[in-house]
Design an enzyme around this catalytic site. Sequence first.
Site, PDB file in Angstrom:
ATOM      1  N   ASP A  72       0.748 -11.056  -9.402  1.00 61.27           N
ATOM      2  CA  ASP A  72       0.973 -11.072  -7.955  1.00 61.27           C
ATOM      3  C   ASP A  72      -0.127 -11.830  -7.219  1.00 61.27           C
ATOM      4  OD1 ASP A  72       3.138 -10.021  -6.798  1.00 61.27           O
ATOM      5  OD2 ASP A  72       2.379  -7.989  -6.546  1.00 61.27           O
ATOM      6  N   CYS A 132      22.537   1.023  -6.704  1.00 67.03           N
ATOM      7  CA  CYS A 132      21.330   0.724  -5.915  1.00 67.03           C
ATOM      8  C   CYS A 132      21.689   0.254  -4.506  1.00 67.03           C
ATOM      9  CB  CYS A 132      20.460  -0.306  -6.626  1.00 67.03           C
ATOM     10  SG  CYS A 132      21.330  -1.796  -7.149  1.00 67.03           S
ATOM     11  N   CYS A 182      16.182   2.759  -4.975  1.00 60.31           N
ATOM     12  CA  CYS A 182      17.132   1.891  -5.699  1.00 60.31           C
ATOM     13  C   CYS A 182      16.883   1.939  -7.206  1.00 60.31           C
ATOM     14  CB  CYS A 182      17.130   0.464  -5.155  1.00 60.31           C
ATOM     15  SG  CYS A 182      15.526  -0.314  -4.994  1.00 60.31           S
TER      16      CYS A 182
HETATM   17  C1  B12 Z   1       7.775 -10.325  -1.824  1.00 51.43           C
HETATM   18  C2  B12 Z   1       7.850  -9.135  -2.772  1.00 51.43           C
HETATM   19  C3  B12 Z   1       8.406  -7.959  -2.282  1.00 51.43           C
HETATM   20  C4  B12 Z   1       9.078  -7.875  -0.917  1.00 51.43           C
HETATM   21  C5  B12 Z   1      10.490  -8.495  -0.996  1.00 51.43           C
HETATM   22  C6  B12 Z   1      11.260  -8.051  -2.241  1.00 51.43           C
HETATM   23  C7  B12 Z   1      12.567  -8.741  -2.472  1.00 51.43           C
HETATM   24  N1  B12 Z   1      13.391  -8.110  -3.267  1.00 51.43           N
HETATM   25  O1  B12 Z   1      12.827  -9.814  -1.958  1.00 51.43           O
HETATM   26  C8  B12 Z   1       9.050  -6.347  -0.650  1.00 51.43           C
HETATM   27  C9  B12 Z   1       7.779  -5.982   0.100  1.00 51.43           C
HETATM   28  C10 B12 Z   1      10.245  -5.778   0.121  1.00 51.43           C
HETATM   29  C11 B12 Z   1       8.947  -5.811  -2.077  1.00 51.43           C
HETATM   30  C12 B12 Z   1       9.331  -4.534  -2.430  1.00 51.43           C
HETATM   31  C13 B12 Z   1       9.233  -4.032  -3.717  1.00 51.43           C
HETATM   32  N2  B12 Z   1       8.598  -4.586  -4.760  1.00 51.43           N
HETATM   33 CO1  B12 Z   1       7.932  -6.413  -4.721  1.00 51.43          CO
HETATM   34  N3  B12 Z   1       7.334  -8.189  -4.901  1.00 51.43           N
HETATM   35  C14 B12 Z   1       7.351  -9.221  -4.100  1.00 51.43           C
HETATM   36  C15 B12 Z   1       6.721 -10.433  -4.802  1.00 51.43           C
HETATM   37  C16 B12 Z   1       5.264 -10.504  -4.346  1.00 51.43           C
HETATM   38  C17 B12 Z   1       7.398 -11.765  -4.557  1.00 51.43           C
HETATM   39  C18 B12 Z   1       8.914 -11.786  -4.770  1.00 51.43           C
HETATM   40  C19 B12 Z   1       9.485 -13.057  -4.186  1.00 51.43           C
HETATM   41  O2  B12 Z   1       9.849 -13.099  -3.007  1.00 51.43           O
HETATM   42  N4  B12 Z   1       9.506 -14.126  -4.931  1.00 51.43           N
HETATM   43  C20 B12 Z   1       9.997 -15.378  -4.445  1.00 51.43           C
HETATM   44  C21 B12 Z   1      11.536 -15.445  -4.612  1.00 51.43           C
HETATM   45  C22 B12 Z   1      12.007 -16.857  -4.223  1.00 51.43           C
HETATM   46  O3  B12 Z   1      11.812 -15.234  -5.981  1.00 51.43           O
HETATM   47  P1  B12 Z   1      12.870 -14.199  -6.565  1.00 51.43           P
HETATM   48  O4  B12 Z   1      12.975 -13.024  -5.659  1.00 51.43           O
HETATM   49  O5  B12 Z   1      12.564 -13.981  -7.999  1.00 51.43           O
HETATM   50  O6  B12 Z   1      14.182 -15.064  -6.455  1.00 51.43           O
HETATM   51  C23 B12 Z   1      14.586 -15.988  -7.477  1.00 51.43           C
HETATM   52  C24 B12 Z   1      15.833 -15.517  -8.138  1.00 51.43           C
HETATM   53  O7  B12 Z   1      15.984 -14.148  -8.116  1.00 51.43           O
HETATM   54  C25 B12 Z   1      16.937 -16.192  -7.432  1.00 51.43           C
HETATM   55  N5  B12 Z   1      17.482 -15.524  -6.242  1.00 51.43           N
HETATM   56  C26 B12 Z   1      16.886 -14.705  -5.364  1.00 51.43           C
HETATM   57  N6  B12 Z   1      17.693 -14.388  -4.400  1.00 51.43           N
HETATM   58  C27 B12 Z   1      18.856 -15.015  -4.643  1.00 51.43           C
HETATM   59  C28 B12 Z   1      20.057 -15.028  -3.938  1.00 51.43           C
HETATM   60  C29 B12 Z   1      21.126 -15.770  -4.425  1.00 51.43           C
HETATM   61  C30 B12 Z   1      22.397 -15.774  -3.649  1.00 51.43           C
HETATM   62  C31 B12 Z   1      20.994 -16.491  -5.641  1.00 51.43           C
HETATM   63  C32 B12 Z   1      22.116 -17.240  -6.176  1.00 51.43           C
HETATM   64  C33 B12 Z   1      19.783 -16.459  -6.331  1.00 51.43           C
HETATM   65  C34 B12 Z   1      18.741 -15.736  -5.817  1.00 51.43           C
HETATM   66  O8  B12 Z   1      16.373 -17.405  -7.017  1.00 51.43           O
HETATM   67  C35 B12 Z   1      14.988 -17.272  -6.818  1.00 51.43           C
HETATM   68  C36 B12 Z   1      14.288 -18.462  -7.409  1.00 51.43           C
HETATM   69  O9  B12 Z   1      14.221 -18.402  -8.821  1.00 51.43           O
HETATM   70  C37 B12 Z   1       6.861  -9.996  -6.316  1.00 51.43           C
HETATM   71  C38 B12 Z   1       5.812 -10.592  -7.235  1.00 51.43           C
HETATM   72  C39 B12 Z   1       6.197 -12.004  -7.603  1.00 51.43           C
HETATM   73  N7  B12 Z   1       5.259 -12.909  -7.504  1.00 51.43           N
HETATM   74  O10 B12 Z   1       7.338 -12.254  -7.988  1.00 51.43           O
HETATM   75  C40 B12 Z   1       6.791  -8.459  -6.214  1.00 51.43           C
HETATM   76  C41 B12 Z   1       7.608  -7.640  -7.204  1.00 51.43           C
HETATM   77  C42 B12 Z   1       8.988  -8.222  -7.266  1.00 51.43           C
HETATM   78  N8  B12 Z   1       7.696  -6.345  -6.560  1.00 51.43           N
HETATM   79  C43 B12 Z   1       7.696  -5.348  -7.394  1.00 51.43           C
HETATM   80  C44 B12 Z   1       7.914  -3.998  -7.038  1.00 51.43           C
HETATM   81  C45 B12 Z   1       7.585  -2.942  -8.069  1.00 51.43           C
HETATM   82  C46 B12 Z   1       8.451  -3.674  -5.780  1.00 51.43           C
HETATM   83  C47 B12 Z   1       8.931  -2.297  -5.307  1.00 51.43           C
HETATM   84  C48 B12 Z   1       9.692  -1.506  -6.343  1.00 51.43           C
HETATM   85  C49 B12 Z   1       7.695  -1.497  -4.801  1.00 51.43           C
HETATM   86  C50 B12 Z   1       7.995  -0.108  -4.280  1.00 51.43           C
HETATM   87  N9  B12 Z   1       8.156   0.893  -5.143  1.00 51.43           N
HETATM   88  O11 B12 Z   1       8.042   0.094  -3.082  1.00 51.43           O
HETATM   89  C51 B12 Z   1       9.833  -2.693  -4.084  1.00 51.43           C
HETATM   90  C52 B12 Z   1      11.302  -2.862  -4.501  1.00 51.43           C
HETATM   91  C53 B12 Z   1      12.190  -3.401  -3.424  1.00 51.43           C
HETATM   92  C54 B12 Z   1      13.313  -4.243  -3.986  1.00 51.43           C
HETATM   93  N10 B12 Z   1      14.496  -3.668  -4.127  1.00 51.43           N
HETATM   94  O12 B12 Z   1      13.095  -5.419  -4.288  1.00 51.43           O
HETATM   95  C55 B12 Z   1       7.499  -5.825  -8.838  1.00 51.43           C
HETATM   96  C56 B12 Z   1       8.828  -5.705  -9.582  1.00 51.43           C
HETATM   97  C57 B12 Z   1       8.710  -5.292 -11.040  1.00 51.43           C
HETATM   98  C58 B12 Z   1      10.057  -5.384 -11.700  1.00 51.43           C
HETATM   99  N11 B12 Z   1      10.259  -4.576 -12.708  1.00 51.43           N
HETATM  100  O13 B12 Z   1      10.881  -6.163 -11.317  1.00 51.43           O
HETATM  101  C59 B12 Z   1       6.993  -7.312  -8.612  1.00 51.43           C
HETATM  102  C60 B12 Z   1       7.449  -8.313  -9.678  1.00 51.43           C
HETATM  103  C61 B12 Z   1       5.447  -7.234  -8.562  1.00 51.43           C
HETATM  104  C62 B12 Z   1       4.824  -7.163  -9.959  1.00 51.43           C
HETATM  105  N12 B12 Z   1       3.898  -8.064 -10.240  1.00 51.43           N
HETATM  106  O14 B12 Z   1       5.164  -6.333 -10.774  1.00 51.43           O
HETATM  107  N13 B12 Z   1       8.444  -6.753  -2.923  1.00 51.43           N
HETATM  108  S1  SF4 Z   2      20.240  -2.621 -10.922  1.00 57.58           S
HETATM  109 FE1  SF4 Z   2      20.853  -0.666 -11.836  1.00 57.58          FE
HETATM  110  S2  SF4 Z   2      21.736   0.493 -10.101  1.00 57.58           S
HETATM  111 FE2  SF4 Z   2      21.640  -1.661  -9.478  1.00 57.58          FE
HETATM  112  S3  SF4 Z   2      23.636  -2.510 -10.009  1.00 57.58           S
HETATM  113 FE3  SF4 Z   2      22.285  -2.932 -11.749  1.00 57.58          FE
HETATM  114  S4  SF4 Z   2      22.625  -1.208 -13.136  1.00 57.58           S
HETATM  115 FE4  SF4 Z   2      23.430  -0.564 -11.138  1.00 57.58          FE
HETATM  116  S1  SF4 Z   3      13.015  -0.092  -2.078  1.00 60.46           S
HETATM  117 FE1  SF4 Z   3      14.175   1.423  -0.861  1.00 60.46          FE
HETATM  118  S2  SF4 Z   3      14.577   0.402   1.099  1.00 60.46           S
HETATM  119 FE2  SF4 Z   3      13.938  -1.206  -0.355  1.00 60.46          FE
HETATM  120  S3  SF4 Z   3      15.835  -1.990  -1.242  1.00 60.46           S
HETATM  121 FE3  SF4 Z   3      15.180  -0.323  -2.600  1.00 60.46          FE
HETATM  122  S4  SF4 Z   3      16.201   1.523  -1.807  1.00 60.46           S
HETATM  123 FE4  SF4 Z   3      16.312  -0.035  -0.211  1.00 60.46          FE
END
Ligand code: B12
Ligand code: SF4
Ligand code: SF4
Length: 322
Positions: A72, A132, A182
């Site tokens: 990160d 989720c 989730c």
């Molecule tokens: C910004 C961020 C957040 C933000 C936004 C999360 C989000 N889902 O967008 C916030 C603050 C909300 C957040 C929350 C959480 N996070 Co966070 N977060 C990050 C961070 C720093 C960057 C992610 C990011 O925006 N990358 C940039 C985008 C462009 O990349 P991407 O999401 O992978 O998207 C790619 C593909 O998925 C695809 N894609 C994405 N969207 C779409 C949409 C379409 C239509 C298509 C076709 C493709 C596509 O294209 C992109 C380019 O390859 C990462 C660390 C990292 N460097 O990755 C941790 C990370 C993802 N977070 C993590 C965690 C643990 C969490 C939480 C669980 C924390 C908590 N308990 O509260 C929550 C979970 C929320 C959730 N459901 O995502 C872990 C996840 C571990 C895992 N097993 O996956 C990470 C990897 C940190 C780590 N080093 O471990 N997070």
């Molecule tokens: S991430 Fe887990 S809860 Fe969400 S759609 Fe996939 S299997 Fe179901």
């Molecule tokens: S971390 Fe909580 S608020 Fe964020 S997407 Fe998951 S269930 Fe929703």
Amino acid sequence: MLDEVRTVVSVGMRYSPPAYALDEVNAAQGRGVISAYAHGDDYHDIMKARLEALARELDQLLGRHDQRVYVDTAPVLEHALAEDSGLGWQGKHSLTLNRQLGSWFLLGELFTTADIKEDDKASFHCGTCSACIDICPTRAIVAPFVVDARLCISYLSIEYKGSVPRRLRPLIGNRIYGCDDCQMVCPWNGGLPPPVSDFLSPRGENCLPELASLLLLDDAAFRSRFVKSPVKRIGRERFIRNCCIAAGNNGEQSLLTALWSLAMQDDSAIVREHAVWALGMLSRAENSHAAMQRLSVMQGSETDANVREEISLTIKEIKESI
Ligand code: B12
Ligand code: SF4
Ligand code: SF4
């Protein structure tokens, strides 16, 4: 990221899942919920040290190469790399998950100039499930794989500094640092054995802590309560703001004294504003007239325009609820 990079080693570090079920989260009277990954030490420090140890081991195995480790700490597409390396697929909640390990692991990477044979890409196993998406309290998963961070409780409680939008506050429930909902409903996380070692050393005191004691923390007490914890990173103002929201949603009348004290005396306008909101929530049924009177007096001496506005809205809402 690294000149001449040939391989990215993608790693997942497991941590203990929450020791409570989702029903218990919502029913935990007088208690706040901290995300499972934040029950112990800050993963950035722990994982970086372990990745550096891995880098040294690779040097011994393959000879010296240029290497960089990331947790990160740079704009690395961690999910995409994890999926390509076979560590797991990106679920509909956007997190990486694995058939044996679920999603309770954090991601990190080692970039190296060493040539290492690649693993197969992970395949997708969400199928038709949408648990989720359906459970998310704020409807932040706006489409499969797409999280609107502005709605996500994790973003609102950890990254966002200001006043939490009023319409979202009731949906946050008693989550005071991050959100695991989730992941908690994901079928791939059901019935998993805990990790053999949890390098984050979770502390029992961070498992559903009592709001009454958290609301009393001043800056020094907050820092020592959360020493080495990722919670410390958000600072006392944001944390107490979150605890006020949880207190308002909790219905626990014994928190009123602490909330009045924060609303009247706290140095932070953000804290005063959210304490007023919580007082409004707790004063709907009981003590509503006394609360309105006290709030009106407070409004006269309040110096911050946002807090005065919050007081007006709160008095109006209490009136409407009588
Ligand atoms: C910004 C961020 C957040 C933000 C936004 C999360 C989000 N889902 O967008 C916030 C603050 C909300 C957040 C929350 C959480 N996070 Co966070 N977060 C990050 C961070 C720093 C960057 C992610 C990011 O925006 N990358 C940039 C985008 C462009 O990349 P991407 O999401 O992978 O998207 C790619 C593909 O998925 C695809 N894609 C994405 N969207 C779409 C949409 C379409 C239509 C298509 C076709 C493709 C596509 O294209 C992109 C380019 O390859 C990462 C660390 C990292 N460097 O990755 C941790 C990370 C993802 N977070 C993590 C965690 C643990 C969490 C939480 C669980 C924390 C908590 N308990 O509260 C929550 C979970 C929320 C959730 N459901 O995502 C872990 C996840 C571990 C895992 N097993 O996956 C990470 C990897 C940190 C780590 N080093 O471990 N997070
Ligand atoms: S991430 Fe887990 S809860 Fe969400 S759609 Fe996939 S299997 Fe179901
Ligand atoms: S971390 Fe909580 S608020 Fe964020 S997407 Fe998951 S269930 Fe929703």
